[in-house]
Design an enzyme around this catalytic site. Structure first.
Site, PDB file in Angstrom:
ATOM      1  N   CYS A 296      19.499 -34.276  17.537  1.00 36.45           N
ATOM      2  CA  CYS A 296      20.526 -34.029  18.554  1.00 36.45           C
ATOM      3  C   CYS A 296      21.544 -35.166  18.479  1.00 36.45           C
ATOM      4  O   CYS A 296      21.609 -35.874  17.477  1.00 36.45           O
ATOM      5  CB  CYS A 296      19.918 -33.858  19.955  1.00 36.45           C
ATOM      6  SG  CYS A 296      19.186 -35.335  20.682  1.00 36.45           S
TER       7      CYS A 296
ATOM      8  N   ARG B 240      17.120 -33.934  23.944  1.00 37.37           N
ATOM      9  CA  ARG B 240      16.750 -32.674  23.303  1.00 37.37           C
ATOM     10  C   ARG B 240      15.833 -32.845  22.089  1.00 37.37           C
ATOM     11  O   ARG B 240      14.800 -32.180  22.004  1.00 37.37           O
ATOM     12  CB  ARG B 240      18.008 -31.901  22.912  1.00 37.37           C
ATOM     13  CG  ARG B 240      18.843 -31.495  24.123  1.00 37.37           C
ATOM     14  CD  ARG B 240      20.150 -30.854  23.713  1.00 37.37           C
ATOM     15  NE  ARG B 240      21.019 -31.830  23.049  1.00 37.37           N
ATOM     16  CZ  ARG B 240      22.140 -31.523  22.418  1.00 37.37           C
ATOM     17  NH1 ARG B 240      22.519 -30.256  22.319  1.00 37.37           N
ATOM     18  NH2 ARG B 240      22.888 -32.457  21.868  1.00 37.37           N
TER      19      ARG B 240
ATOM     20  N   ASP C  94      22.540 -29.680  26.555  1.00 31.16           N
ATOM     21  CA  ASP C  94      22.108 -31.038  26.877  1.00 31.16           C
ATOM     22  C   ASP C  94      21.842 -31.126  28.380  1.00 31.16           C
ATOM     23  O   ASP C  94      22.768 -30.993  29.187  1.00 31.16           O
ATOM     24  CB  ASP C  94      23.181 -32.044  26.466  1.00 31.16           C
ATOM     25  CG  ASP C  94      22.716 -33.478  26.587  1.00 31.16           C
ATOM     26  OD1 ASP C  94      21.749 -33.755  27.330  1.00 31.16           O
ATOM     27  OD2 ASP C  94      23.331 -34.344  25.938  1.00 31.16           O
TER      28      ASP C  94
END
EC number: 3.1.3.48
Length: 147
Positions: free
Chosen positions: A9, A15, A120
């Protein structure tokens, strides 16, 4: 066959470490890691609220530390998974000439969700929703790998 899978990410504190944590529970024999395309959080543990949400599901992220994605990751892993299309573009920008390691969008493994990326949760504040999507994609990935 041991699968070597990297989850990527932007900052590697929400994440991608959550994806790594979920997947290592589903497939403990796989070699997993996570990384960020940016360097802002190198050495830091996963974001507190993400750790709390994961822990509530029995997933411990406390041993993970952020690191930055590098071109060497293309040879260290069999599959690289980005959480969104910007991550994919940033990963591909570092691909060494002649390297054929697959780079895919993580949500491709959860088509039933209709998700085009893992949002996110820093911005959405929906850590449980992100974990639900990550769990669906991780389950799809496990099935894709024949387990």
């Amino acid at each position: 066959m041991t699968h070597r899978i990297l989850f990527v990410c932007l900052g590697n504190i929400r994440r991608s470490p959550a994806a790594e944590g979920v997947f290592r529970v589903l497939m403990p024999d796989a070699q997993t890691d996570s990384a960020g395309t940016g360097d802002w959080h190198v050495g830091e543990p996963p974001y507190g609220p993400m750790q709390v949400a994961a822990q509530a599901r029995g997933i411990d992220l406390s041993d993970l530390r952020a690191r930055q994605f590098t071109a060497a990751d293309f040879t260290r892993f069999d599959l690289i998974l980005g959480m969104d299309m910007q991550n994919i573009a940033d990963i591909e920008a570092l691909r060494p000439a002649g390297n054929a390691t697959p780079v895919r969008l993580f949500t491709e493994f959860a088509p039933e969700t209709g998700a085009t990326h893992v949002p996110d949760p820093y911005y959405t504040r929906d850590f449980d929703g992100a974990l639900d999507l990550i769990r669906a994609a991780a389950a799809g990935l496990r099935k894709h790998l024949g387990h």
